[in-house]
Write an enzyme that holds these catalytic residues in place. Structure first.
Site, PDB file in Angstrom:
ATOM      1  N   ARG A   1       0.930  -1.075  -0.238  1.00 50.96           N
ATOM      2  CA  ARG A   1      -0.125   0.213  -0.070  1.00 50.96           C
ATOM      3  C   ARG A   1       1.013   1.460  -0.398  1.00 50.96           C
ATOM      4  O   ARG A   1       0.609   2.548  -1.118  1.00 50.96           O
ATOM      5  CB  ARG A   1      -0.388   0.054   1.078  1.00 50.96           C
ATOM      6  CG  ARG A   1      -2.093  -0.983   1.075  1.00 50.96           C
ATOM      7  CD  ARG A   1      -2.677  -1.029   2.157  1.00 50.96           C
ATOM      8  NE  ARG A   1      -4.386  -1.987   1.872  1.00 50.96           N
ATOM      9  CZ  ARG A   1      -5.290  -1.942   1.655  1.00 50.96           C
ATOM     10  NH1 ARG A   1      -5.179  -0.266   0.559  1.00 50.96           N
ATOM     11  NH2 ARG A   1      -5.866  -2.670   1.622  1.00 50.96           N
TER      12      ARG A   1
ATOM     13  N   ARG B   1      -9.844   4.690  -1.946  1.00 49.17           N
ATOM     14  CA  ARG B   1      -8.722   4.298  -1.264  1.00 49.17           C
ATOM     15  C   ARG B   1      -9.050   5.137  -0.742  1.00 49.17           C
ATOM     16  O   ARG B   1      -8.924   6.245  -1.015  1.00 49.17           O
ATOM     17  CB  ARG B   1      -8.191   3.940  -2.469  1.00 49.17           C
ATOM     18  CG  ARG B   1      -7.935   3.315  -3.641  1.00 49.17           C
ATOM     19  CD  ARG B   1      -8.076   1.818  -2.939  1.00 49.17           C
ATOM     20  NE  ARG B   1      -8.189   1.167  -4.305  1.00 49.17           N
ATOM     21  CZ  ARG B   1      -8.551  -1.024  -3.590  1.00 49.17           C
ATOM     22  NH1 ARG B   1      -7.954  -1.601  -2.622  1.00 49.17           N
ATOM     23  NH2 ARG B   1      -8.263  -1.236  -4.518  1.00 49.17           N
ATOM     24  N   ILE B   2      -7.569   5.064   0.756  1.00 48.42           N
ATOM     25  CA  ILE B   2      -6.940   5.569   2.094  1.00 48.42           C
ATOM     26  C   ILE B   2      -6.205   6.598   1.426  1.00 48.42           C
ATOM     27  O   ILE B   2      -5.232   5.552   1.031  1.00 48.42           O
ATOM     28  CB  ILE B   2      -7.213   5.371   3.160  1.00 48.42           C
ATOM     29  CG1 ILE B   2      -8.718   4.961   3.266  1.00 48.42           C
ATOM     30  CG2 ILE B   2      -6.906   5.750   3.859  1.00 48.42           C
ATOM     31  CD1 ILE B   2      -8.354   3.776   4.031  1.00 48.42           C
TER      32      ILE B   2
ATOM     33  N   THR C   1     -15.393  14.248  -2.045  1.00 48.93           N
ATOM     34  CA  THR C   1     -16.426  14.211  -1.991  1.00 48.93           C
ATOM     35  C   THR C   1     -17.083  13.219  -0.905  1.00 48.93           C
ATOM     36  O   THR C   1     -16.614  12.208  -1.341  1.00 48.93           O
ATOM     37  CB  THR C   1     -17.573  14.155  -2.677  1.00 48.93           C
ATOM     38  OG1 THR C   1     -17.791  13.358  -4.128  1.00 48.93           O
ATOM     39  CG2 THR C   1     -16.860  15.652  -3.581  1.00 48.93           C
ATOM     40  N   HIS C   2     -18.035  13.284  -0.053  1.00 45.53           N
ATOM     41  CA  HIS C   2     -18.882  12.431   0.544  1.00 45.53           C
ATOM     42  C   HIS C   2     -19.977  11.556   0.604  1.00 45.53           C
ATOM     43  O   HIS C   2     -21.105  12.860   0.676  1.00 45.53           O
ATOM     44  CB  HIS C   2     -18.025  11.920   2.242  1.00 45.53           C
ATOM     45  CG  HIS C   2     -18.223  10.962   2.651  1.00 45.53           C
ATOM     46  ND1 HIS C   2     -17.703   9.803   2.780  1.00 45.53           N
ATOM     47  CD2 HIS C   2     -19.441  10.827   3.299  1.00 45.53           C
ATOM     48  CE1 HIS C   2     -18.676   8.744   3.892  1.00 45.53           C
ATOM     49  NE2 HIS C   2     -19.097   9.303   3.947  1.00 45.53           N
TER      50      HIS C   2
ATOM     51  N   ASP D   1      -7.500  14.866   4.900  1.00 48.08           N
ATOM     52  CA  ASP D   1      -6.345  14.857   5.329  1.00 48.08           C
ATOM     53  C   ASP D   1      -5.851  13.064   5.804  1.00 48.08           C
ATOM     54  O   ASP D   1      -6.731  12.120   4.732  1.00 48.08           O
ATOM     55  CB  ASP D   1      -6.258  15.269   6.964  1.00 48.08           C
ATOM     56  CG  ASP D   1      -7.479  14.131   7.830  1.00 48.08           C
ATOM     57  OD1 ASP D   1      -7.726  13.325   7.487  1.00 48.08           O
ATOM     58  OD2 ASP D   1      -7.845  15.014   8.999  1.00 48.08           O
ATOM     59  N   ALA D   2      -5.006  12.535   6.843  1.00 49.88           N
ATOM     60  CA  ALA D   2      -4.395  11.486   6.749  1.00 49.88           C
ATOM     61  C   ALA D   2      -6.040  10.054   6.864  1.00 49.88           C
ATOM     62  O   ALA D   2      -5.655   9.195   7.040  1.00 49.88           O
ATOM     63  CB  ALA D   2      -2.894  11.579   7.018  1.00 49.88           C
ATOM     64  N   GLY D   3      -6.725  10.722   7.492  1.00 51.13           N
ATOM     65  CA  GLY D   3      -7.580  10.272   8.025  1.00 51.13           C
ATOM     66  C   GLY D   3      -8.672   9.632   6.607  1.00 51.13           C
ATOM     67  O   GLY D   3      -8.624   9.996   5.866  1.00 51.13           O
TER      68      GLY D   3
ATOM     69  N   ASP E   1     -11.872  10.324   5.594  1.00 53.28           N
ATOM     70  CA  ASP E   1     -13.489  11.565   5.811  1.00 53.28           C
ATOM     71  C   ASP E   1     -13.503  12.228   7.143  1.00 53.28           C
ATOM     72  O   ASP E   1     -14.141  12.705   7.536  1.00 53.28           O
ATOM     73  CB  ASP E   1     -14.670  10.744   6.159  1.00 53.28           C
ATOM     74  CG  ASP E   1     -14.738   9.857   3.964  1.00 53.28           C
ATOM     75  OD1 ASP E   1     -14.384  10.119   3.240  1.00 53.28           O
ATOM     76  OD2 ASP E   1     -15.405   8.320   3.882  1.00 53.28           O
TER      77      ASP E   1
HETATM   78  C1  GRF Z   1     -20.112   9.508  -5.069  1.00 59.69           C
HETATM   79  O1  GRF Z   1     -21.182   9.419  -3.966  1.00 59.69           O
HETATM   80  C2  GRF Z   1     -19.167   9.216  -3.600  1.00 59.69           C
HETATM   81  O2  GRF Z   1     -19.086  10.031  -2.845  1.00 59.69           O
HETATM   82  C3  GRF Z   1     -19.224   7.759  -3.242  1.00 59.69           C
HETATM   83  O3  GRF Z   1     -19.447   7.355  -4.359  1.00 59.69           O
HETATM   84  C4  GRF Z   1     -20.311   8.256  -5.409  1.00 59.69           C
HETATM   85  C5  GRF Z   1     -19.484   7.975  -7.139  1.00 59.69           C
HETATM   86  O4  GRF Z   1     -19.923   8.414  -8.019  1.00 59.69           O
HETATM   87  N1  GRF Z   1     -17.877   7.516  -2.452  1.00 59.69           N
HETATM   88  P1  GRF Z   1     -19.667   8.681  -8.774  1.00 59.69           P
HETATM   89  O5  GRF Z   1     -18.314   7.552  -9.293  1.00 59.69           O
HETATM   90  O6  GRF Z   1     -19.465  10.136  -9.267  1.00 59.69           O
HETATM   91  O7  GRF Z   1     -21.152   8.189 -10.432  1.00 59.69           O
END
Ligand code: GRF
Length: 195
Positions: free
Chosen positions: A67, A93-94, A110-111, A143-145, A147
């Site tokens: 990794r 991936r982290i 984005t989450h 950051d390294a965590g 989310d």
């Molecule tokens: C998004 O909701 C992202 O936050 C999540 O997986 C989805 C990705 O969608 N981890 P896409 O590949 O942009 O269609």
């Protein structure tokens, strides 16, 4: 603002950025799109838009040493494109602390949940299982965590009685795309600065 976007999945968020940049609605140049998942939809979308792509695969069950090497390889591939910012959207991936310091520019992610609730790979599923009535999405600095970085923007999405993971995720992704574009626009305009 030159960005490198990292994806693992279908790349619908990436497509929204491509479309906004193409329409001159966003002062962003997508220098390259990278992935850990050969053949994923996001790479195909980038290819169709004529954007350079690269793939750095990581096997299942990779050891910590492997990794670390993968993070170094990914950082080198990203840096080759000299981005001002790295965007991970659906990148599953982290990224290591070493990746972040080697790349040396901010990374945003984005989450599909309202962090700090429901971090990790199953934010939508976990929120549903918990029975929340409102969830949403978050754009944050990485950051390294997992989310855990500073939150830049959030949007709420109500959960319907009859939602399943797919239906809820689709509604979240509508807000996620909007939030990502707004955040990129602010960064490009210098209205938001990241350390
Ligand atoms: C998004 O909701 C992202 O936050 C999540 O997986 C989805 C990705 O969608 N981890 P896409 O590949 O942009 O269609």
């Amino acid at each position: 603002m030159r960005i490198v976007v990292l994806v693992s999945g279908s790349g619908s968020n990436l497509q929204a950025v491509i479309d906004a940049a193409d329409a001159d609605e966003l002062a962003v140049e997508i220098a390259a799109v990278g992935s850990d998942a050969p053949g994923c939809g996001g790479l195909a979308k980038a290819g169709a838009a004529g954007i350079p792509t690269f793939t750095v695969p990581l096997e299942k069950g990779a050891t910590p040493n492997r990794r670390a090497a993968w993070n170094r390889e990914l950082a080198a591939s990203v840096s080759r494109h000299s981005p001002d910012l790295v965007v991970t959207s659906g990148f599953m991936r982290i990224l290591s602390a070493e990746f972040l310091s080697t790349v040396g520019v901010p990374v945003i992610n984005t989450h599909p949940a309202l962090l700090p609730s429901f971090p990790g790979a199953h934010g939508v599923r976990d929120a549903l299982a918990h029975g929340v009535k409102v969830t949403g999405c978050t754009v944050h600095q990485t950051d390294a965590g997992v989310d855990t970085g500073p939150i830049l923007a959030q949007a709420a999405v109500p959960v319907s009685e009859d939602d399943d993971e797919a239906s809820l995720h689709e509604r979240i992704k509508v807000q996620e795309r909007r939030l990502l574009l707004e955040t990129l626009a602010k960064l490009a305009a210098g209205e938001l600065t990241l350390r």
